[in-house]
Motif scaffolding. Structure first.
Motif, PDB file in Angstrom:
ATOM      1  N   SER A   1      -8.688 -45.606 -29.891  1.00  0.00           N
ATOM      2  CA  SER A   1      -9.732 -45.381 -28.891  1.00  0.00           C
ATOM      3  C   SER A   1     -10.688 -46.550 -28.737  1.00  0.00           C
ATOM      4  CB  SER A   1     -10.545 -44.134 -29.262  1.00  0.00           C
ATOM      5  OG  SER A   1     -11.253 -44.350 -30.482  1.00  0.00           O
ATOM      6  N   GLY A   2     -10.808 -47.373 -29.777  1.00  0.00           N
ATOM      7  CA  GLY A   2     -11.762 -48.470 -29.746  1.00  0.00           C
ATOM      8  C   GLY A   2     -13.094 -48.140 -30.386  1.00  0.00           C
ATOM      9  N   MET A   3     -13.180 -47.006 -31.074  1.00  0.00           N
ATOM     10  CA  MET A   3     -14.447 -46.611 -31.698  1.00  0.00           C
ATOM     11  C   MET A   3     -14.815 -47.472 -32.904  1.00  0.00           C
ATOM     12  SD  MET A   3     -16.359 -44.136 -30.480  1.00  0.00           S
ATOM     13  CE  MET A   3     -17.132 -43.301 -31.874  1.00  0.00           C
ATOM     14  N   SER A   4     -13.830 -48.042 -33.557  1.00  0.00           N
ATOM     15  CA  SER A   4     -14.104 -48.809 -34.770  1.00  0.00           C
ATOM     16  C   SER A   4     -14.669 -50.187 -34.450  1.00  0.00           C
ATOM     17  CB  SER A   4     -12.832 -48.969 -35.603  1.00  0.00           C
ATOM     18  OG  SER A   4     -13.066 -49.835 -36.698  1.00  0.00           O
ATOM     19  N   TYR A   5     -15.703 -50.567 -35.182  1.00  0.00           N
ATOM     20  CA  TYR A   5     -16.298 -51.895 -35.039  1.00  0.00           C
ATOM     21  C   TYR A   5     -15.421 -52.962 -35.689  1.00  0.00           C
ATOM     22  CZ  TYR A   5     -20.677 -49.895 -33.304  1.00  0.00           C
ATOM     23  OH  TYR A   5     -21.620 -49.254 -32.547  1.00  0.00           O
TER      24      TYR A   5
END
Length: 494
Positions: free
Chosen positions: A381-385
């Motif tokens: 999803s792209g939530m991780s930094y």
């Protein structure tokens, strides 16, 4: 002899004339093209001097959609956290791996038999990764059971979520995000509150009543999974609305605080649940009750695995992926991304896990000529930094997928700048609302704290399609206005 001489001279003249015409046209055309892109480069270089971009870490690449040729690059190989623009890879991999017509299945089964209106055995609700299940679908299941003569169930109500593994949260989810829909727990058996399909969440709404009294709280759908602690108050008109709705991390306790002025709409939040499987079971049991189906007093609501010998009573297939990808990409649905990743892992490797799903995504990247070593991600999803991607690789993806048979579906899923309909403009509906950018930019947004990105396609004034990727991180102030200026500059290009 004279005739031959004149003929030779005439032919030579034609050749010389043709040559004199041909060579300048080629040179002028090349010079014009070069000048055109130099002009674009100079304008974007000027934009990049903006203090908001200078204080950030950025990577920008622009390509010709027709050839893939890079016409502008600013640290194109710099690795940046992409946020939700990572979904461009997730969506492409899902369409390639699962197919446009892929549907998710959900079924109600039993290991018993119906005798005089009573189902002598357990009732199994088996989920297989459908993020689009709604309360009405459970109502339809209940109707189907009633039509088969079932009025009572002697056994347990069992939720089967074993299609996926039991890991609920992707890597990198922060505790402060966990209570909300965009960081919802992942299960193969889950439920959405409405047709945005934010699976694993409940809409919690608090509205003013009369002065001095508590607000009125409603849950959509109604469920006993969340325990509401309402500390909020209704205050006179004109006061500030200070309502806050959140869930205590690690529990299903929802706490509502603050003041709700009379005459306002109160507040609404999409709150995640800790266990989507139990949430789905709770709502399904309510649907059964509403249709007159009861359970024995000894019956329990539990999680378990459906026996291989169980008989299907009612079932449902979701909308095809070509339709699901619209709310997924337009609204940047994180839960869809993670469920698609696990589904890809299940289909390809027989394992509904993040490890298997992300492996499929990396293998897809390699298969189309991308360098998966430059795609470092730990979720879909792209939530991780911790995710890192270069703008050059992202733009290469956007170039390669144009030749895929499913590209039309893919491109239609991208938000379109400035168009107000949520399922058309999506996350760009309130950006780039003025011509020529309005309606001429189709791109995926990305946003985390101090991180902003935009990647997609833009139509120029002369009708050319350019692929652009702008990734920024470590932003002291929002870079969205500058990113939008880059998009506007591209659409103004001629």
């Amino acid at each position: 002899m004279e005739i031959r001489k004149k003929l030779f001279i005439s032919i030579l003249a034609v050749i010389m004339i043709s040559g004199s015409v041909f060579i300048p046209i080629t040179d002028d055309s090349s010079v014009e093209a070069a000048t055109s892109y130099v002009s674009l480069k100079n304008k974007i270089d000027s934009i990049m001097l903006d203090s908001r971009m200078k204080n950030a870490s950025s990577s920008v690449t622009i390509r010709k959609a027709s050839t893939g040729e890079v016409v502008y690059e600013y640290y194109g190989d710099r690795s940046i956290t992409p946020a939700s623009s990572l979904k461009l890879l997730t969506g492409a991999a899902a369409l390639e791996t699962l197919g446009e017509n892929y549907r998710f299945s959900t079924a109600v089964l039993t290991d018993g038999k119906v005798q005089k209106g009573t189902l002598k055995g357990n009732l199994y609700l088996r989920g297989q990764g459908d993020p689009t299940l709604l309360k009405i679908h459970f109502d339809n299941f209940a109707d189907g059971l009633v039509k088969q003569g079932i009025k009572k169930i002697s056994g347990n109500l069992v939720g089967d979520d074993t299609w996926f593994d039991s890991v609920r949260l992707s890597a990198g989810i922060l505790a402060e995000d966990e209570p909300y829909y965009y960081a919802a727990a992942i299960s193969a058996l889950t439920l959405s509150p409405n047709e945005d399909f934010d699976a694993g969440s409940v809409i919690v709404e608090a509205k003013p009543t009369s002065n001095g009294n508590s607000t009125k709280v409603t849950l959509t759908p109604e469920t006993n999974v969340l325990q509401v602690v309402n500390k909020s108050k209704t205050v006179p008109k004109g006061y500030k609305n200070t309502l806050k709705i959140t869930r205590q991390v690690g529990s299903n306790k929802v706490v509502i605080t603050g003041n709700s002025p009379i005459g306002t709409f109160g507040k609404k939040e999409w709150i995640s649940v800790t266990n989507p499987t139990l949430y789905a079971l709770d709502v399904f049991k309510k649907s059964l009750s509403e249709k007159g189906v009861t359970f024995e007093s000894s019956s329990k609501v539990v999680q378990g695995k459906t026996p291989k010998t169980a008989k299907s009573l009612v079932s449902r297939k979701s909308m095809p992926l070509k339709d699901l990808i619209i709310p997924f990409m337009k609204l940047s649905n994180n839960t869809h991304a993670e469920m698609l990743a696990k589904e890809m892992g299940k289909v390809v490797y027989g394992e509904g896990s993040w490890d298997a799903g992300l492996k499929v995504m990396r293998e897809y990247a390699d298969s189309i000529g991308l360098d998966s070593r430059k795609w470092n991600f730990e979720d879909a999803s792209g939530m991780s930094y911790s995710n890192k991607i270069t703008s050059k690789q992202m733009s290469q993806l956007l170039y390669v997928v144009r030749s895929e048979p499913w590209f039309s579906t893919y491109s239609k899923s991208l938000p379109i700048a400035g168009l107000s309909d949520r399922f058309i403009g999506g996350t760009l509906r309130n950006r780039l609302k003025i011509a020529p950018a309005k309606g001429n930019v189709m791109a995926k947004t990305g946003s985390l704290e101090n991180i902003k990105s935009l990647a997609g396609y833009a139509y120029t004034k002369n009708g050319e399609t350019l692929i652009f990727t702008v990734l920024t991180e470590k932003n002291k102030t929002s870079t969205i206005p500058v990113i939008d200026q880059i998009a506007i500059t591209i659409t103004n290009h001629k």
